[in-house]
Design a protein around this motif. Structure first.
Motif, PDB file in Angstrom:
ATOM      1  N   THR A 269      -1.362   5.083  -5.774  1.00  0.00           N
ATOM      2  CA  THR A 269      -0.879   4.672  -4.566  1.00  0.00           C
ATOM      3  C   THR A 269      -2.518   4.150  -4.016  1.00  0.00           C
ATOM      4  O   THR A 269      -2.423   2.748  -4.051  1.00  0.00           O
ATOM      5  CB  THR A 269       0.389   5.858  -3.432  1.00  0.00           C
ATOM      6  N   ALA A 270      -3.483   5.104  -3.698  1.00  0.00           N
ATOM      7  CA  ALA A 270      -4.921   4.623  -2.906  1.00  0.00           C
ATOM      8  C   ALA A 270      -5.213   3.748  -3.679  1.00  0.00           C
ATOM      9  O   ALA A 270      -6.081   3.094  -3.453  1.00  0.00           O
ATOM     10  CB  ALA A 270      -5.274   5.947  -2.404  1.00  0.00           C
TER      11      ALA A 270
ATOM     12  N   LEU B 100       8.455  -2.964   1.975  1.00  0.00           N
ATOM     13  CA  LEU B 100       8.386  -3.563   1.558  1.00  0.00           C
ATOM     14  C   LEU B 100       8.209  -5.172   1.999  1.00  0.00           C
ATOM     15  O   LEU B 100       7.886  -5.985   1.363  1.00  0.00           O
ATOM     16  CB  LEU B 100       9.802  -3.639   0.280  1.00  0.00           C
ATOM     17  N   SER B 101       8.948  -5.372   3.495  1.00  0.00           N
ATOM     18  CA  SER B 101       9.110  -6.431   4.228  1.00  0.00           C
ATOM     19  C   SER B 101       8.190  -7.278   4.542  1.00  0.00           C
ATOM     20  O   SER B 101       6.868  -6.603   4.525  1.00  0.00           O
ATOM     21  CB  SER B 101       9.958  -6.124   5.443  1.00  0.00           C
ATOM     22  N   PRO B 102       7.885  -8.059   5.104  1.00  0.00           N
ATOM     23  CA  PRO B 102       7.150  -8.672   5.404  1.00  0.00           C
ATOM     24  C   PRO B 102       6.296  -7.941   6.552  1.00  0.00           C
ATOM     25  O   PRO B 102       5.136  -8.472   6.911  1.00  0.00           O
ATOM     26  CB  PRO B 102       7.447  -9.910   5.729  1.00  0.00           C
ATOM     27  N   MET B 103       7.293  -7.472   7.562  1.00  0.00           N
ATOM     28  CA  MET B 103       6.183  -6.510   8.792  1.00  0.00           C
ATOM     29  C   MET B 103       5.411  -5.851   8.781  1.00  0.00           C
ATOM     30  O   MET B 103       5.042  -4.951   9.565  1.00  0.00           O
ATOM     31  CB  MET B 103       7.952  -5.925   9.213  1.00  0.00           C
ATOM     32  N   ALA B 104       5.410  -5.404   7.293  1.00  0.00           N
ATOM     33  CA  ALA B 104       4.663  -4.578   6.799  1.00  0.00           C
ATOM     34  C   ALA B 104       3.124  -5.202   6.065  1.00  0.00           C
ATOM     35  O   ALA B 104       2.337  -4.659   5.363  1.00  0.00           O
ATOM     36  CB  ALA B 104       4.923  -3.011   5.769  1.00  0.00           C
ATOM     37  N   ALA B 105       2.910  -6.931   6.135  1.00  0.00           N
ATOM     38  CA  ALA B 105       2.094  -7.104   5.483  1.00  0.00           C
ATOM     39  C   ALA B 105       0.446  -6.665   5.183  1.00  0.00           C
ATOM     40  O   ALA B 105      -0.454  -7.186   5.061  1.00  0.00           O
ATOM     41  CB  ALA B 105       2.497  -8.475   5.986  1.00  0.00           C
ATOM     42  N   TYR B 106       0.443  -5.897   6.668  1.00  0.00           N
ATOM     43  CA  TYR B 106      -0.743  -5.417   6.954  1.00  0.00           C
ATOM     44  C   TYR B 106      -1.274  -4.195   5.689  1.00  0.00           C
ATOM     45  O   TYR B 106      -2.233  -3.241   6.972  1.00  0.00           O
ATOM     46  CB  TYR B 106      -2.374  -5.786   8.322  1.00  0.00           C
ATOM     47  N   ILE B 107       0.144  -3.181   5.275  1.00  0.00           N
ATOM     48  CA  ILE B 107       0.171  -2.525   5.073  1.00  0.00           C
ATOM     49  C   ILE B 107      -0.190  -1.748   3.873  1.00  0.00           C
ATOM     50  O   ILE B 107       0.941  -2.299   3.041  1.00  0.00           O
ATOM     51  CB  ILE B 107       1.055  -1.326   6.137  1.00  0.00           C
ATOM     52  N   THR B 108      -1.067  -1.256   2.930  1.00  0.00           N
ATOM     53  CA  THR B 108      -1.376  -0.712   1.974  1.00  0.00           C
ATOM     54  C   THR B 108      -2.301   0.524   1.470  1.00  0.00           C
ATOM     55  O   THR B 108      -2.994   1.015   2.417  1.00  0.00           O
ATOM     56  CB  THR B 108      -2.233  -1.715   1.115  1.00  0.00           C
ATOM     57  N   GLY B 109      -1.516   1.035   0.654  1.00  0.00           N
ATOM     58  CA  GLY B 109      -2.647   1.725   0.458  1.00  0.00           C
ATOM     59  C   GLY B 109      -2.466   3.760   1.181  1.00  0.00           C
ATOM     60  O   GLY B 109      -3.211   4.599   1.019  1.00  0.00           O
ATOM     61  N   ALA B 110      -1.361   4.346   1.901  1.00  0.00           N
ATOM     62  CA  ALA B 110      -1.000   4.869   2.647  1.00  0.00           C
ATOM     63  C   ALA B 110       0.437   6.112   2.287  1.00  0.00           C
ATOM     64  O   ALA B 110       0.796   4.918   1.547  1.00  0.00           O
ATOM     65  CB  ALA B 110      -0.849   4.358   4.042  1.00  0.00           C
ATOM     66  N   ASP B 111       0.469   6.797   2.509  1.00  0.00           N
ATOM     67  CA  ASP B 111       1.459   7.816   2.438  1.00  0.00           C
ATOM     68  C   ASP B 111       2.984   7.798   3.523  1.00  0.00           C
ATOM     69  O   ASP B 111       1.083   7.684   4.590  1.00  0.00           O
ATOM     70  CB  ASP B 111       0.893   9.570   1.982  1.00  0.00           C
TER      71      ASP B 111
END
Length: 291
Positions: free
Chosen positions: A174-175, A238-249
Protein backbone atom coordinates in the motif's frame (compact mmCIF):
# COMPACT_ATOMS: atom_id res chain seq x y z
CA UNK A 1 -35.63 0.79 2.70
CA UNK A 2 -32.33 0.12 0.92
CA UNK A 3 -28.84 0.77 2.22
CA UNK A 4 -28.77 3.55 4.83
CA UNK A 5 -25.46 5.21 4.01
CA UNK A 6 -24.28 8.42 5.59
CA UNK A 7 -22.84 9.63 2.29
CA UNK A 8 -24.58 11.58 -0.47
CA UNK A 9 -26.57 9.40 -2.84
CA UNK A 10 -24.73 10.81 -5.87
CA UNK A 11 -21.20 10.41 -4.48
CA UNK A 12 -20.16 7.99 -7.24
CA UNK A 13 -22.58 8.90 -10.04
CA UNK A 14 -21.07 8.09 -13.43
CA UNK A 15 -18.22 6.05 -11.95
CA UNK A 16 -17.38 2.37 -12.29
CA UNK A 17 -15.89 0.57 -9.31
CA UNK A 18 -14.26 -2.84 -9.47
CA UNK A 19 -14.89 -4.90 -6.31
CA UNK A 20 -12.84 -8.06 -5.85
CA UNK A 21 -14.48 -10.37 -3.33
CA UNK A 22 -17.91 -8.85 -3.87
CA UNK A 23 -19.76 -12.13 -3.40
CA UNK A 24 -19.68 -12.29 0.38
CA UNK A 25 -18.60 -10.86 3.70
CA UNK A 26 -17.18 -7.35 3.74
CA UNK A 27 -16.96 -7.20 -0.06
CA UNK A 28 -20.70 -7.82 -0.42
CA UNK A 29 -21.53 -5.05 2.04
CA UNK A 30 -19.11 -2.63 0.37
CA UNK A 31 -20.59 -3.41 -3.05
CA UNK A 32 -24.09 -2.67 -1.76
CA UNK A 33 -23.11 0.68 -0.27
CA UNK A 34 -21.19 1.78 -3.37
CA UNK A 35 -24.14 0.86 -5.61
CA UNK A 36 -26.51 2.79 -3.34
CA UNK A 37 -24.30 5.86 -3.87
CA UNK A 38 -24.56 5.76 -7.66
CA UNK A 39 -21.60 3.58 -8.63
CA UNK A 40 -21.80 1.02 -11.42
CA UNK A 41 -20.02 -2.13 -10.29
CA UNK A 42 -17.86 -4.85 -11.75
CA UNK A 43 -17.67 -7.81 -9.36
CA UNK A 44 -15.17 -10.63 -9.27
CA UNK A 45 -14.60 -13.59 -6.99
CA UNK A 46 -14.24 -17.35 -6.86
CA UNK A 47 -17.89 -18.42 -6.75
CA UNK A 48 -20.32 -17.36 -9.46
CA UNK A 49 -23.41 -18.18 -7.37
CA UNK A 50 -22.32 -15.73 -4.67
CA UNK A 51 -21.51 -13.02 -7.19
CA UNK A 52 -24.87 -13.48 -8.90
CA UNK A 53 -26.63 -13.27 -5.54
CA UNK A 54 -24.96 -9.93 -4.84
CA UNK A 55 -25.80 -8.73 -8.34
CA UNK A 56 -29.46 -9.73 -7.96
CA UNK A 57 -29.72 -8.05 -4.56
CA UNK A 58 -28.23 -4.81 -5.85
CA UNK A 59 -30.46 -4.79 -8.90
CA UNK A 60 -33.51 -5.44 -6.73
CA UNK A 61 -32.51 -2.35 -4.75
CA UNK A 62 -32.21 -0.25 -7.92
CA UNK A 63 -28.42 -0.36 -8.33
CA UNK A 64 -26.31 -1.39 -11.31
CA UNK A 65 -23.87 -4.26 -11.68
CA UNK A 66 -22.24 -4.20 -15.12
CA UNK A 67 -20.66 -7.64 -14.90
CA UNK A 68 -19.71 -10.58 -12.69
CA UNK A 69 -16.49 -12.48 -13.37
CA UNK A 70 -15.01 -15.55 -11.77
CA UNK A 71 -11.24 -15.52 -12.08
CA UNK A 72 -8.12 -16.97 -10.51
CA UNK A 73 -6.72 -13.74 -9.06
CA UNK A 74 -3.45 -15.46 -8.10
CA UNK A 75 -2.65 -16.14 -11.76
CA UNK A 76 -0.97 -13.30 -13.67
CA UNK A 77 -2.29 -14.14 -17.14
CA UNK A 78 -5.83 -14.59 -15.79
CA UNK A 79 -5.73 -11.17 -14.10
CA UNK A 80 -4.37 -9.46 -17.23
CA UNK A 81 -7.19 -10.98 -19.26
CA UNK A 82 -9.80 -10.15 -16.62
CA UNK A 83 -8.91 -6.47 -16.51
CA UNK A 84 -8.73 -6.24 -20.30
CA UNK A 85 -12.17 -7.87 -20.60
CA UNK A 86 -13.70 -5.58 -17.97
CA UNK A 87 -12.34 -2.45 -19.63
CA UNK A 88 -13.33 -3.56 -23.10
CA UNK A 89 -16.83 -4.52 -22.00
CA UNK A 90 -17.67 -1.78 -19.53
CA UNK A 91 -15.39 1.19 -20.13
CA UNK A 92 -13.13 2.99 -17.63
CA UNK A 93 -12.64 1.71 -14.09
CA UNK A 94 -12.44 4.64 -11.68
CA UNK A 95 -11.74 2.81 -8.41
CA UNK A 96 -10.69 -0.61 -7.12
CA UNK A 97 -11.64 -2.35 -3.87
CA UNK A 98 -9.53 -5.41 -3.07
CA UNK A 99 -11.61 -7.44 -0.61
CA UNK A 100 -10.92 -10.97 -1.82
CA UNK A 101 -8.69 -13.38 0.07
CA UNK A 102 -8.77 -16.27 2.45
CA UNK A 103 -6.81 -18.02 5.18
CA UNK A 104 -7.00 -20.94 7.57
CA UNK A 105 -5.75 -21.51 11.13
CA UNK A 106 -2.37 -23.25 11.47
CA UNK A 107 0.60 -23.03 13.79
CA UNK A 108 3.89 -22.39 12.04
CA UNK A 109 5.27 -25.78 13.05
CA UNK A 110 2.34 -27.51 11.33
CA UNK A 111 2.29 -25.32 8.23
CA UNK A 112 3.41 -26.80 4.92
CA UNK A 113 5.11 -24.73 2.25
CA UNK A 114 2.07 -25.23 0.04
CA UNK A 115 -0.19 -23.87 2.78
CA UNK A 116 2.14 -20.93 3.37
CA UNK A 117 2.27 -20.09 -0.33
CA UNK A 118 -1.49 -20.48 -0.77
CA UNK A 119 -2.27 -17.78 1.81
CA UNK A 120 0.51 -15.48 0.62
CA UNK A 121 -0.92 -15.79 -2.88
CA UNK A 122 -4.49 -15.25 -1.67
CA UNK A 123 -3.87 -12.25 0.53
CA UNK A 124 -0.91 -10.50 -1.07
CA UNK A 125 -0.05 -11.67 -4.58
CA UNK A 126 -3.63 -11.40 -5.83
CA UNK A 127 -3.91 -7.87 -4.44
CA UNK A 128 -0.67 -6.90 -6.17
CA UNK A 129 -1.63 -8.41 -9.52
CA UNK A 130 -5.07 -6.82 -9.69
CA UNK A 131 -3.81 -3.41 -8.52
CA UNK A 132 -0.87 -3.44 -10.90
CA UNK A 133 -2.96 -4.47 -13.87
CA UNK A 134 -5.72 -1.91 -13.32
CA UNK A 135 -2.99 0.69 -12.89
CA UNK A 136 -1.23 -0.35 -16.09
CA UNK A 137 -4.34 -0.63 -18.22
CA UNK A 138 -6.38 2.29 -16.84
CA UNK A 139 -5.27 4.35 -13.86
CA UNK A 140 -1.77 5.24 -15.05
CA UNK A 141 -3.31 7.55 -17.63
CA UNK A 142 -6.57 8.48 -15.95
CA UNK A 143 -6.04 8.34 -12.16
CA UNK A 144 -8.25 6.70 -9.58
CA UNK A 145 -8.15 5.23 -6.10
CA UNK A 146 -7.51 1.82 -4.61
CA UNK A 147 -8.54 0.50 -1.21
CA UNK A 148 -7.30 -2.81 0.14
CA UNK A 149 -8.92 -4.75 2.97
CA UNK A 150 -6.15 -5.96 5.24
CA UNK A 151 -5.85 -7.37 8.76
CA UNK A 152 -4.01 -6.42 11.95
CA UNK A 153 -0.57 -7.97 11.62
CA UNK A 154 1.30 -5.84 14.15
CA UNK A 155 2.39 -7.86 17.14
CA UNK A 156 2.34 -11.04 15.06
CA UNK A 157 -0.59 -13.33 14.30
CA UNK A 158 -0.15 -16.45 16.40
CA UNK A 159 -2.07 -19.34 14.88
CA UNK A 160 -2.09 -17.78 11.41
CA UNK A 161 1.47 -16.66 10.73
CA UNK A 162 1.03 -17.07 6.98
CA UNK A 163 -1.82 -14.56 7.06
CA UNK A 164 0.13 -12.16 9.26
CA UNK A 165 3.05 -12.21 6.83
CA UNK A 166 0.73 -11.58 3.89
CA UNK A 167 -1.05 -8.70 5.60
CA UNK A 168 2.20 -7.08 6.68
CA UNK A 169 3.29 -7.26 3.06
CA UNK A 170 -0.01 -5.71 1.99
CA UNK A 171 0.57 -2.70 4.22
CA UNK A 172 4.00 -2.25 2.65
CA UNK A 173 2.55 -2.71 -0.83
CA UNK A 174 0.00 0.00 0.00
CA UNK A 175 2.69 2.49 1.02
CA UNK A 176 4.94 1.68 -1.95
CA UNK A 177 2.19 1.87 -4.56
CA UNK A 178 0.90 5.11 -3.06
CA UNK A 179 4.30 6.72 -3.59
CA UNK A 180 5.05 5.27 -7.02
CA UNK A 181 1.60 5.96 -8.47
CA UNK A 182 0.82 9.32 -6.86
CA UNK A 183 1.98 11.39 -9.83
CA UNK A 184 -0.56 9.56 -11.98
CA UNK A 185 -3.32 10.78 -9.68
CA UNK A 186 -3.76 7.41 -7.98
CA UNK A 187 -4.34 7.10 -4.23
CA UNK A 188 -3.83 3.78 -2.41
CA UNK A 189 -4.94 3.03 1.15
CA UNK A 190 -5.64 0.00 3.33
CA UNK A 191 -8.47 -0.60 5.80
CA UNK A 192 -7.71 -2.93 8.71
CA UNK A 193 -10.86 -4.34 10.31
CA UNK A 194 -11.02 -5.74 13.79
CA UNK A 195 -13.42 -8.53 14.76
CA UNK A 196 -16.40 -7.88 12.50
CA UNK A 197 -19.74 -9.66 12.89
CA UNK A 198 -20.05 -11.24 9.46
CA UNK A 199 -20.99 -14.81 8.54
CA UNK A 200 -17.29 -15.42 7.84
CA UNK A 201 -16.73 -15.93 11.58
CA UNK A 202 -18.78 -19.12 11.38
CA UNK A 203 -16.14 -20.70 9.13
CA UNK A 204 -13.62 -20.89 11.98
CA UNK A 205 -13.44 -24.17 13.93
CA UNK A 206 -16.17 -24.50 16.54
CA UNK A 207 -13.61 -24.89 19.30
CA UNK A 208 -12.64 -21.26 18.58
CA UNK A 209 -16.19 -19.92 18.74
CA UNK A 210 -16.17 -19.15 22.45
CA UNK A 211 -13.01 -17.09 22.09
CA UNK A 212 -14.51 -15.28 19.10
CA UNK A 213 -17.65 -14.51 21.10
CA UNK A 214 -15.71 -13.14 24.04
CA UNK A 215 -13.16 -11.12 22.08
CA UNK A 216 -15.35 -8.08 22.77
CA UNK A 217 -13.92 -8.10 26.31
CA UNK A 218 -10.60 -7.03 24.78
CA UNK A 219 -12.20 -4.21 22.77
CA UNK A 220 -12.38 -0.79 24.49
CA UNK A 221 -15.72 -0.11 22.80
CA UNK A 222 -16.93 -3.45 24.13
CA UNK A 223 -18.42 -5.10 21.04
CA UNK A 224 -17.83 -6.64 17.63
CA UNK A 225 -17.93 -4.31 14.66
CA UNK A 226 -20.39 -4.31 11.77
CA UNK A 227 -19.61 -4.72 8.10
CA UNK A 228 -21.23 -1.33 7.48
CA UNK A 229 -18.70 0.35 9.78
CA UNK A 230 -15.86 -1.05 7.66
CA UNK A 231 -17.65 -0.15 4.44
CA UNK A 232 -18.08 3.45 5.58
CA UNK A 233 -14.30 3.83 5.86
CA UNK A 234 -13.80 2.31 2.41
CA UNK A 235 -16.36 4.67 0.90
CA UNK A 236 -14.72 7.67 2.54
CA UNK A 237 -11.28 6.70 1.21
CA UNK A 238 -12.63 6.28 -2.32
CA UNK A 239 -14.51 9.56 -2.21
CA UNK A 240 -13.31 13.06 -3.14
CA UNK A 241 -13.29 13.92 0.59
CA UNK A 242 -10.12 11.79 0.93
CA UNK A 243 -8.27 13.50 -1.92
CA UNK A 244 -5.24 14.28 0.27
CA UNK A 245 -5.01 10.85 1.90
CA UNK A 246 -2.79 8.10 0.51
CA UNK A 247 -0.37 5.41 1.60
CA UNK A 248 -1.95 4.80 5.00
CA UNK A 249 -3.54 2.02 7.05
CA UNK A 250 -6.85 2.79 8.75
CA UNK A 251 -8.05 0.67 11.64
CA UNK A 252 -11.75 -0.03 12.13
CA UNK A 253 -11.40 -2.19 15.23
CA UNK A 254 -13.05 -0.57 18.24
CA UNK A 255 -9.60 0.19 19.67
CA UNK A 256 -8.61 -3.45 20.23
CA UNK A 257 -5.04 -2.70 19.13
CA UNK A 258 -4.67 -0.61 22.31
CA UNK A 259 -6.19 -3.21 24.61
CA UNK A 260 -9.15 -2.71 26.92
CA UNK A 261 -7.19 -2.15 30.12
CA UNK A 262 -4.01 -2.64 32.10
CA UNK A 263 -2.90 -3.63 35.61
CA UNK A 264 -3.75 -0.05 36.63
CA UNK A 265 -7.03 0.24 34.78
CA UNK A 266 -9.88 -2.22 34.51
CA UNK A 267 -12.77 -1.13 32.27
CA UNK A 268 -16.31 -1.06 33.57
CA UNK A 269 -19.47 -1.66 31.55
CA UNK A 270 -19.93 0.22 28.30
CA UNK A 271 -22.22 3.21 28.76
CA UNK A 272 -23.93 5.02 25.89
CA UNK A 273 -22.85 2.50 23.24
CA UNK A 274 -22.77 3.63 19.62
CA UNK A 275 -23.35 1.25 16.72
CA UNK A 276 -23.82 1.89 13.01
CA UNK A 277 -25.31 -0.70 10.69
CA UNK A 278 -26.76 0.74 7.51
CA UNK A 279 -26.64 -2.58 5.66
CA UNK A 280 -30.23 -3.63 5.20
CA UNK A 281 -29.22 -7.12 4.00
CA UNK A 282 -26.70 -7.82 6.75
CA UNK A 283 -26.14 -11.47 7.69
CA UNK A 284 -24.65 -11.73 11.21
CA UNK A 285 -22.81 -14.89 12.22
CA UNK A 286 -24.57 -17.74 13.97
CA UNK A 287 -21.91 -17.88 16.66
CA UNK A 288 -23.00 -14.46 17.96
CA UNK A 289 -26.67 -15.36 18.28
CA UNK A 290 -27.88 -14.58 21.80
CA UNK A 291 -24.49 -13.08 22.67
Amino acid sequence: MGYQSGFRKDTFDGQTIFVAGGGGGLGRCIAHELASLGASLVLTGRTRDKLERTRNEIQEDGGEVLGCYTAELRDESAVVELVDTALSSHGPIHHLVNAAGGQFPAKLEDLSLNGWNAVLNNNLTSYFLLSREIYRQQMQEHGGSIVHIGADWQGGMAGMGHNGAARAGLSNLTATAATEWARSGVRVNCVIPGFIATAGLDRYPEDAWESLRNVDRRVPLGRHGTAAEVSAMVVFLLSPMAAYITGADFRVDGGIHNGAGSFLFQPGPVRNPQTYNGFHRDQPPKLLENH
